[in-house]
Design a protein around this motif. Structure first.
Motif, short mmCIF file in Angstrom:
data_model
loop_
_atom_site.label_atom_id
_atom_site.label_comp_id
_atom_site.label_asym_id
_atom_site.label_seq_id
_atom_site.Cartn_x
_atom_site.Cartn_y
_atom_site.Cartn_z
N ALA A 80 0.83 -1.20 0.00
CA ALA A 80 0.00 0.00 0.00
C ALA A 80 0.87 1.26 0.00
CB ALA A 80 -0.93 0.00 1.22
N ASP A 81 1.96 1.23 0.80
CA ASP A 81 2.88 2.37 0.84
C ASP A 81 3.54 2.59 -0.52
OD1 ASP A 81 2.29 2.84 3.48
OD2 ASP A 81 4.07 1.81 4.26
N MET A 82 3.94 1.51 -1.16
CA MET A 82 4.58 1.63 -2.47
C MET A 82 3.62 2.18 -3.51
SD MET A 82 6.81 -1.93 -2.42
CE MET A 82 7.41 -1.76 -4.11
N GLU A 83 2.36 1.73 -3.46
CA GLU A 83 1.35 2.24 -4.40
C GLU A 83 1.08 3.72 -4.16
OE1 GLU A 83 -2.10 -0.16 -4.03
OE2 GLU A 83 -1.19 -1.95 -4.93
N ARG A 84 1.00 4.11 -2.88
CA ARG A 84 0.76 5.51 -2.57
C ARG A 84 1.93 6.38 -3.02
NH1 ARG A 84 0.51 5.01 2.36
NH2 ARG A 84 2.52 5.87 2.96
N GLU A 85 3.15 5.88 -2.79
CA GLU A 85 4.33 6.63 -3.22
C GLU A 85 4.38 6.76 -4.73
OE1 GLU A 85 7.61 4.60 -1.49
OE2 GLU A 85 7.08 5.15 0.59
N ALA A 86 3.98 5.70 -5.44
CA ALA A 86 3.97 5.74 -6.90
C ALA A 86 2.97 6.78 -7.41
CB ALA A 86 3.65 4.37 -7.46
N ILE A 87 1.80 6.83 -6.75
CA ILE A 87 0.77 7.82 -7.14
C ILE A 87 1.27 9.23 -6.86
CG2 ILE A 87 -1.53 8.69 -6.59
CD1 ILE A 87 -2.35 5.76 -6.05
N GLU A 88 1.89 9.42 -5.70
CA GLU A 88 2.41 10.74 -5.35
C GLU A 88 3.50 11.18 -6.32
OE1 GLU A 88 3.67 10.29 -1.34
OE2 GLU A 88 1.64 10.47 -0.49
N ASP A 89 4.36 10.23 -6.72
CA ASP A 89 5.41 10.56 -7.69
C ASP A 89 4.80 10.93 -9.04
OD1 ASP A 89 7.38 10.12 -5.85
OD2 ASP A 89 7.83 8.07 -6.52
N ALA A 90 3.75 10.19 -9.44
CA ALA A 90 3.10 10.47 -10.72
C ALA A 90 2.44 11.85 -10.70
CB ALA A 90 2.06 9.39 -11.03
N ILE A 91 1.79 12.19 -9.56
CA ILE A 91 1.17 13.50 -9.44
C ILE A 91 2.22 14.61 -9.47
CG2 ILE A 91 -0.13 15.01 -7.88
CD1 ILE A 91 -1.64 12.52 -6.94
N ALA A 92 3.35 14.36 -8.77
CA ALA A 92 4.43 15.36 -8.74
C ALA A 92 5.00 15.59 -10.12
CB ALA A 92 5.51 14.91 -7.77
N LYS A 93 5.20 14.50 -10.88
CA LYS A 93 5.73 14.63 -12.24
C LYS A 93 4.76 15.36 -13.15
CE LYS A 93 8.69 10.54 -12.04
NZ LYS A 93 8.94 9.17 -12.55
N THR A 94 3.43 15.08 -12.95
CA THR A 94 2.42 15.77 -13.74
C THR A 94 2.44 17.26 -13.45
OG1 THR A 94 1.00 13.80 -13.71
CG2 THR A 94 -0.05 15.89 -14.29
N GLY A 95 2.61 17.61 -12.16
CA GLY A 95 2.68 19.01 -11.79
C GLY A 95 3.91 19.69 -12.37
N ASP A 96 5.03 18.97 -12.38
CA ASP A 96 6.26 19.54 -12.94
C ASP A 96 6.14 19.80 -14.42
OD1 ASP A 96 7.40 19.48 -10.45
OD2 ASP A 96 8.44 17.56 -10.77
N SER A 97 5.34 18.94 -15.10
CA SER A 97 5.23 19.11 -16.56
C SER A 97 4.46 20.36 -16.93
CB SER A 97 4.52 17.89 -17.16
OG SER A 97 3.19 17.81 -16.71
N PHE A 98 3.65 20.88 -15.97
CA PHE A 98 2.94 22.13 -16.23
C PHE A 98 3.77 23.31 -15.73
CE2 PHE A 98 -0.54 19.06 -16.28
CZ PHE A 98 -1.21 19.44 -17.42
#
Length: 293
Positions: free
Chosen positions: A275-293
């Motif tokens: 669960a922690d790994m999945e949450r971290e993966a989602i947070e990383d994906a959101i952070a990368k999406t934010g960086d792309s904007f």
């Protein structure tokens, strides 16, 4: 409704912990029983005494039980009590204590091997009854780890048509009891060997979970291996029950139950890590999406 579910969840958690500690306490009770049994047996198998290097062999059951209990507590700490951060800080101490426990477990395993070899050290004798052996044989084996001094006063109470003698320990036994001793001692060795393999697999589980490297393939392999090993332990447990060795059955049952609880700890820990790994993966994906904007 949510508040009630939370309270029930806390209550279940406490009941689970209480049940675990009860099981762990029962194992300590078994330790004191085996300590007494080992002491009584050693007065017959080590009549001339033993040095400190033979201590674990003379007290193989109690040494084995105590070392396994320490190892059980280490698994409890690693899979339930301590979080990953605390576990990482004291992993050196846990490894050191575990190494000592494993050393005694291996020595105890060799003690079981030694005891099994002792049962195969009996050879056919010319004695027709126990009374004819008084003065030449010191004790009579009634069962595995159950020996009685042979005297002129009690010799007539021992029954048997065929007698076997182990001259090394000065002991005699009838054919029926000797067959039982062979089977029980071999079962002890098989049981101890299966437990050694189980903790190796558990150590791999703990290490891979802590490193977050437990892949589906490793998980399936470890699960399959543990099913075979736990199946072996259950067969040994049922065999002791069938042989009328209720103490052996009870001890095996409590140990299987204790490690089943450890397996539940490990399963929940692995779920939390996933669960922690999945949450971290989602947070990383959101952070990368934010960086792309």
């Amino acid at each position: 409704m949510g508040h009630k579910n939370t309270l029930w969840g806390v209550k279940k958690e406490r009941l689970f912990q209480g049940f675990k500690y009860l099981v762990y306490s029962l194992i300590l009770v078994n330790f004191f029983y085996f300590l007494r049994e080992d002491y009584l047996a050693s007065t017959h198998t080590y009549r001339d005494g033993f040095n400190w290097t033979q201590l674990a062999e003379a007290f193989s059951q109690s040494t084995d039980t105590l070392a396994w209990w320490v190892l059980l507590m280490l698994f409890e700490l690693q899979t339930w009590t301590l979080n990953d951060e605390k576990l990482d800080r004291i992993k050196g101490m846990i490894s050191a204590v575990g190494a000592v426990a494993y050393a005694f477990i291996i020595i105890a395993f060799l003690g079981y091997m030694e005891r099994m070899m002792m049962t195969y050290g009996f050879s056919a004798s010319s004695f027709t009854d126990a009374c004819s052996a008084v003065g030449q044989v010191l004790s009579v084996a009634m069962d595995l780890d159950d020996y009685v001094d042979l005297t002129a006063a009690n010799c007539a109470s021992f029954e048997g048509t065929r007698w076997f003698v182990n001259e090394t320990v000065g002991m005699m036994v009838n054919d029926e009891v000797l067959t039982r001793m062979h089977r029980l001692s071999a079962t002890d060795v098989l049981n101890a060997g299966a437990w050694l393999l189980i903790v190796v697999v558990l150590e791999v589980d703990v290490w891979l979970t802590l490193k977050r490297e437990l892949t589906d393939l490793f998980y399936r392999i470890n699960t399959a291996v543990k099913m075979v090993l736990y199946g072996t332990l259950i067969v040994c447990c049922l065999y002791w029950a069938g042989m009328g060795d209720l103490v052996g059955f009870w001890d095996a049952f409590v140990w299987i139950l204790a490690f089943f609880l450890i397996e539940l700890n490990l399963f929940k820990w692995q779920e939390e890590e996933e669960a922690d790994m999945e949450r971290e993966a989602i947070e990383d994906a959101i952070a990368k999406t934010g960086d792309s904007f």
